[in-house]
Scaffold this motif. Structure first.
Motif, PDB file in Angstrom:
ATOM      1  N   VAL A 372       0.548  -1.281   0.113  1.00  0.00           N
ATOM      2  CA  VAL A 372      -0.283   0.085  -0.249  1.00  0.00           C
ATOM      3  C   VAL A 372       0.556   1.297  -0.522  1.00  0.00           C
ATOM      4  O   VAL A 372       0.354   2.812  -0.276  1.00  0.00           O
ATOM      5  CB  VAL A 372      -1.026  -0.146   1.595  1.00  0.00           C
ATOM      6  CG1 VAL A 372      -1.646  -1.152   1.111  1.00  0.00           C
ATOM      7  CG2 VAL A 372      -0.303   0.132   2.733  1.00  0.00           C
ATOM      8  N   HIS A 373       2.552   1.374   0.218  1.00  0.00           N
ATOM      9  CA  HIS A 373       3.201   2.045   0.158  1.00  0.00           C
ATOM     10  C   HIS A 373       4.561   1.968  -0.725  1.00  0.00           C
ATOM     11  O   HIS A 373       5.332   0.664  -0.207  1.00  0.00           O
ATOM     12  CB  HIS A 373       3.833   3.131   1.528  1.00  0.00           C
ATOM     13  CG  HIS A 373       2.161   3.169   2.178  1.00  0.00           C
ATOM     14  ND1 HIS A 373       2.129   4.565   1.415  1.00  0.00           N
ATOM     15  CD2 HIS A 373       1.944   3.860   3.303  1.00  0.00           C
ATOM     16  CE1 HIS A 373       1.404   5.417   1.999  1.00  0.00           C
ATOM     17  NE2 HIS A 373       0.767   4.587   3.391  1.00  0.00           N
ATOM     18  N   TRP A 374       4.695   2.815  -1.290  1.00  0.00           N
ATOM     19  CA  TRP A 374       5.761   2.248  -2.130  1.00  0.00           C
ATOM     20  C   TRP A 374       7.491   3.229  -0.776  1.00  0.00           C
ATOM     21  O   TRP A 374       7.161   4.342   0.016  1.00  0.00           O
ATOM     22  CB  TRP A 374       6.602   4.149  -3.158  1.00  0.00           C
ATOM     23  CG  TRP A 374       5.536   3.271  -4.472  1.00  0.00           C
ATOM     24  CD1 TRP A 374       3.666   4.161  -4.529  1.00  0.00           C
ATOM     25  CD2 TRP A 374       5.410   2.532  -4.765  1.00  0.00           C
ATOM     26  NE1 TRP A 374       3.929   4.143  -5.776  1.00  0.00           N
ATOM     27  CE2 TRP A 374       4.134   2.656  -5.841  1.00  0.00           C
ATOM     28  CE3 TRP A 374       6.374   1.394  -5.409  1.00  0.00           C
ATOM     29  CZ2 TRP A 374       3.992   2.036  -7.203  1.00  0.00           C
ATOM     30  CZ3 TRP A 374       6.472   0.301  -6.232  1.00  0.00           C
ATOM     31  CH2 TRP A 374       4.895   1.140  -7.601  1.00  0.00           C
ATOM     32  N   PRO A 375       8.330   2.102  -1.104  1.00  0.00           N
ATOM     33  CA  PRO A 375      10.174   2.956  -0.104  1.00  0.00           C
ATOM     34  C   PRO A 375       9.644   4.079   0.075  1.00  0.00           C
ATOM     35  O   PRO A 375      10.063   4.374   1.140  1.00  0.00           O
ATOM     36  CB  PRO A 375      10.800   1.652  -1.241  1.00  0.00           C
ATOM     37  CG  PRO A 375      10.257   0.808  -1.050  1.00  0.00           C
ATOM     38  CD  PRO A 375       9.086   1.379  -2.661  1.00  0.00           C
ATOM     39  N   THR A 376      10.404   4.700  -0.976  1.00  0.00           N
ATOM     40  CA  THR A 376       9.942   6.266  -0.624  1.00  0.00           C
ATOM     41  C   THR A 376       8.966   7.016  -0.225  1.00  0.00           C
ATOM     42  O   THR A 376       8.911   7.902   1.210  1.00  0.00           O
ATOM     43  CB  THR A 376      10.233   6.772  -1.729  1.00  0.00           C
ATOM     44  OG1 THR A 376       9.226   6.744  -3.596  1.00  0.00           O
ATOM     45  CG2 THR A 376      11.623   6.847  -2.570  1.00  0.00           C
ATOM     46  N   ASP A 377       7.263   6.373  -0.709  1.00  0.00           N
ATOM     47  CA  ASP A 377       6.764   6.676   0.599  1.00  0.00           C
ATOM     48  C   ASP A 377       6.522   7.008   2.321  1.00  0.00           C
ATOM     49  O   ASP A 377       6.567   8.196   3.189  1.00  0.00           O
ATOM     50  CB  ASP A 377       5.108   6.555   0.624  1.00  0.00           C
ATOM     51  CG  ASP A 377       4.694   6.280  -0.718  1.00  0.00           C
ATOM     52  OD1 ASP A 377       5.304   7.660  -1.481  1.00  0.00           O
ATOM     53  OD2 ASP A 377       3.981   5.919  -1.263  1.00  0.00           O
ATOM     54  N   ILE A 378       7.544   5.779   2.354  1.00  0.00           N
ATOM     55  CA  ILE A 378       7.582   5.667   4.383  1.00  0.00           C
ATOM     56  C   ILE A 378       9.018   6.667   4.058  1.00  0.00           C
ATOM     57  O   ILE A 378       9.450   7.065   5.521  1.00  0.00           O
ATOM     58  CB  ILE A 378       7.963   4.198   4.611  1.00  0.00           C
ATOM     59  CG1 ILE A 378       8.961   3.844   4.033  1.00  0.00           C
ATOM     60  CG2 ILE A 378       6.776   3.977   4.316  1.00  0.00           C
ATOM     61  CD1 ILE A 378       9.828   1.992   4.490  1.00  0.00           C
ATOM     62  N   LEU A 379       9.848   6.354   3.993  1.00  0.00           N
ATOM     63  CA  LEU A 379      11.322   7.387   3.722  1.00  0.00           C
ATOM     64  C   LEU A 379      11.139   8.881   4.231  1.00  0.00           C
ATOM     65  O   LEU A 379      11.632   9.582   5.131  1.00  0.00           O
ATOM     66  CB  LEU A 379      12.195   7.046   3.028  1.00  0.00           C
ATOM     67  CG  LEU A 379      13.572   8.225   2.975  1.00  0.00           C
ATOM     68  CD1 LEU A 379      14.127   7.716   3.887  1.00  0.00           C
ATOM     69  CD2 LEU A 379      14.085   8.045   1.580  1.00  0.00           C
ATOM     70  N   ALA A 380       9.997   9.856   3.464  1.00  0.00           N
ATOM     71  CA  ALA A 380       9.122  10.642   3.323  1.00  0.00           C
ATOM     72  C   ALA A 380       8.191  10.504   4.809  1.00  0.00           C
ATOM     73  O   ALA A 380       8.732  12.012   5.157  1.00  0.00           O
ATOM     74  CB  ALA A 380       8.766  10.837   2.625  1.00  0.00           C
ATOM     75  N   GLY A 381       7.527  10.194   4.901  1.00  0.00           N
ATOM     76  CA  GLY A 381       7.370  10.533   6.768  1.00  0.00           C
ATOM     77  C   GLY A 381       8.325   9.743   7.126  1.00  0.00           C
ATOM     78  O   GLY A 381       7.912  10.981   8.600  1.00  0.00           O
ATOM     79  N   ALA A 382       8.860   9.036   7.473  1.00  0.00           N
ATOM     80  CA  ALA A 382      10.039   9.277   8.474  1.00  0.00           C
ATOM     81  C   ALA A 382      11.060  10.813   8.782  1.00  0.00           C
ATOM     82  O   ALA A 382      11.345  10.476   9.723  1.00  0.00           O
ATOM     83  CB  ALA A 382      11.423   8.356   8.506  1.00  0.00           C
ATOM     84  N   LEU A 383      11.343  11.390   7.318  1.00  0.00           N
ATOM     85  CA  LEU A 383      11.979  12.440   7.218  1.00  0.00           C
ATOM     86  C   LEU A 383      11.115  13.014   7.926  1.00  0.00           C
ATOM     87  O   LEU A 383      11.660  14.277   8.598  1.00  0.00           O
ATOM     88  CB  LEU A 383      12.576  12.375   5.733  1.00  0.00           C
ATOM     89  CG  LEU A 383      13.546  11.741   5.454  1.00  0.00           C
ATOM     90  CD1 LEU A 383      13.803  12.000   3.824  1.00  0.00           C
ATOM     91  CD2 LEU A 383      14.923  11.444   6.268  1.00  0.00           C
ATOM     92  N   LEU A 384       9.653  13.846   7.635  1.00  0.00           N
ATOM     93  CA  LEU A 384       8.708  14.463   8.392  1.00  0.00           C
ATOM     94  C   LEU A 384       8.675  14.437   9.799  1.00  0.00           C
ATOM     95  O   LEU A 384       9.349  15.847  10.231  1.00  0.00           O
ATOM     96  CB  LEU A 384       7.378  14.097   7.584  1.00  0.00           C
ATOM     97  CG  LEU A 384       6.640  15.067   8.111  1.00  0.00           C
ATOM     98  CD1 LEU A 384       6.566  16.749   7.719  1.00  0.00           C
ATOM     99  CD2 LEU A 384       5.161  14.508   7.559  1.00  0.00           C
ATOM    100  N   ALA A 385       8.836  13.627  10.355  1.00  0.00           N
ATOM    101  CA  ALA A 385       8.349  13.295  11.847  1.00  0.00           C
ATOM    102  C   ALA A 385       9.840  13.262  12.572  1.00  0.00           C
ATOM    103  O   ALA A 385      10.060  13.567  13.226  1.00  0.00           O
ATOM    104  CB  ALA A 385       8.007  11.837  11.544  1.00  0.00           C
ATOM    105  N   GLY A 386      10.987  13.226  11.887  1.00  0.00           N
ATOM    106  CA  GLY A 386      12.253  13.474  12.427  1.00  0.00           C
ATOM    107  C   GLY A 386      12.343  14.925  12.663  1.00  0.00           C
ATOM    108  O   GLY A 386      13.110  15.189  13.054  1.00  0.00           O
ATOM    109  N   GLY A 387      12.025  15.347  11.085  1.00  0.00           N
ATOM    110  CA  GLY A 387      12.757  16.622  11.003  1.00  0.00           C
ATOM    111  C   GLY A 387      11.598  17.288  12.153  1.00  0.00           C
ATOM    112  O   GLY A 387      12.316  18.714  13.082  1.00  0.00           O
TER     113      GLY A 387
END
Length: 438
Positions: A372-387
């Motif tokens: 249900v998600h591409w790998p770059t989708d979850i990477l973007a989510g992690a970067l958003l939360a981390g930032g």
């Protein structure tokens, strides 16, 4: 040592039928008192992980072997400490290197049970802490319970990278995959390296730097994701190859932990408990981080309107970029990790963050597994939360640092939040199983 390492890996490459036993023994030695300091177990685990991923062993087999081997090493080390107590200091290597056991003993006495969880990811401490726990007469049932939990996260963190590398080398991947993967890996490693360096050296601008790097990486990904199609498709093919009916139920259960309703309830409970306990500044930090992450993710998802992978029989209608499950899970667990690390030196703060990222990473990866998600989708989510988490921490600490919360507060907050997450995930499991079928 390098010659011995090359000989071992070469022999295993020529005799793959012994690979499973090798993973078990290397994991055991890596967690075994004294031996774990001398033997380069981390490098060996990565090497055998690559061999396993090349087709010799499935991922679950690799993780199970490493997990049981690590547990055995813990049990032996604990038994040695319990049997010899203070006399163990007279062993030849420990007599020549008293700092090995004294450092682990001081760490254990300072942090207690938490030292077995956090110290699992600190090389010199990992093999010594179970022996110290036995030496200081930690109750065996408590030690076993903590060790089982710590070994699970350790096996995932130390074996999955090697296994995934071996599997990627084996599969026919889209043209351009390795180039795109190289760019992403170098960028992420460089970003994490700068954050780790600034934290370990207690730089005053460590938090603003972390926030700026995460958000800059996110901005780059938001612009460049259309040029990472080969990476997304290749990783999706790699993960989908591991799908089994026996794993689907578990992954659906895991992915439920990141659902909007579950995260909303968990966030409200965390913020409410902190306010009830008069932890005003931690509550402001937690609530602000979670709300800002949710609003930002929703806005970005609507703006980019990226379609989901065509894996499910009935694809979800909402957009996929960035992943809301990833951003919500990383925001929630990073908040817990940041609050747990308050008042501790840089190495321990980083270790708490690593521990916090493990469950968030599992939730995020379950989205790729379920298609249900591409790998770059979850990477973007992690970067958003981390930032956002790093920026929120920097803002909260402009006038004064956040102080550590008392253990009695954690004994109420953490079990309550984890119980809510688990209960909400199980409650809606039947509906979720039908939703994520393929």
């Amino acid at each position: 040592m390098s010659q011995w390492f090359d000989q071992v890996t070469a022999w295993l490459g020529a005799n793959p039928e012994w690979l499973g036993l090798a993973i078990f023994l290397i994991a055991c030695i890596e967690c075994l008192a004294i031996a774990g300091i001398v033997v380069p177990g981390v490098a060996l685990l990565f090497a055998v992980g690559v061999m396993a991923g090349s087709g010799a062993l499935e991922l679950w087999e690799t993780l199970l072997l490493a997990y049981t081997g690590g547990l055995l090493g813990d049990m032996i080390s604990y038994g040695l400490g319990r049997r010899f107590h203070q006399n163990i200091r007279n062993l030849p290597l420990l007599r020549d290197h008293p700092e090995w056991i004294s450092g682990a003993e001081n760490y254990f006495q300072r942090y207690g049970v938490a030292s077995l969880l956090v110290g699992r990811y600190i090389g010199p401490l990992r093999p010594m802490l179970p022996m110290v726990a036995g030496m200081l007469d930690m109750p065996f049932p408590r030690f076993v319970a903590v060790s089982m939990l710590a070994a699970a996260g350790w096996a995932v963190a130390y074996l999955v990278p090697g296994w995934a590398t071996g599997a990627a080398l084996r599969l026919p991947l889209p043209e351009g995959f390795w180039g795109e993967a190289g760019v992403v890996i170098v960028a992420v490693v460089a970003m994490l390296g700068l954050i780790v360096h600034s934290t370990l050296h207690e730089k005053r601008l460590a938090n603003p730097l972390a926030a700026g790097l995460c958000l800059a990486a996110l901005g780059t990904l938001l612009i460049g994701w259309p040029h990472l199609q080969a990476l997304d498709q290749g990783l999706m093919a790699l993960v989908q190859e591991q799908r089994h009916a026996s794993l689907d139920r578990l992954m659906v259960l895991v992915t439920r932990l990141g659902d909007f309703t579950t995260q909303l309830l968990a966030g409200a409970l965390l913020g409410g408990l902190l306010l009830l306990l008069r932890q005003w500044r931690p509550a402001c930090f937690a609530i602000g981080t979670l709300v800002a992450t949710a609003l930002s993710n929703t806005g970005l998802k609507q703006f980019f309107a990226r379609a989901r992978p065509e894996v499910l029989t009935e694809p979800l209608t909402t957009f996929s970029f960035p992943s809301g499950h990833s951003s919500a899970a990383f925001a929630f667990f990073l908040v817990l990790g940041i609050l747990a690390g308050r008042g501790q030196p840089g190495r321990l703060r980083l270790t708490w963050l690593l521990l916090a990222c493990l469950p968030a990473l599992v939730i995020a990866l379950s989205r790729v597994y379920l298609g249900v998600h591409w790998p770059t989708d979850i990477l973007a989510g992690a970067l958003l939360a981390g930032g956002i988490a790093a920026a929120g921490l920097a803002l909260m600490q402009r006038a004064a640092p956040l102080t550590a919360m008392a253990p009695r507060i954690w004994l109420l907050v953490l079990p309550a939040c984890l119980a809510l997450l688990g209960g909400a995930s199980v409650w809606a499991l039947p509906e979720a199983l039908a939703r994520y079928s393929y």
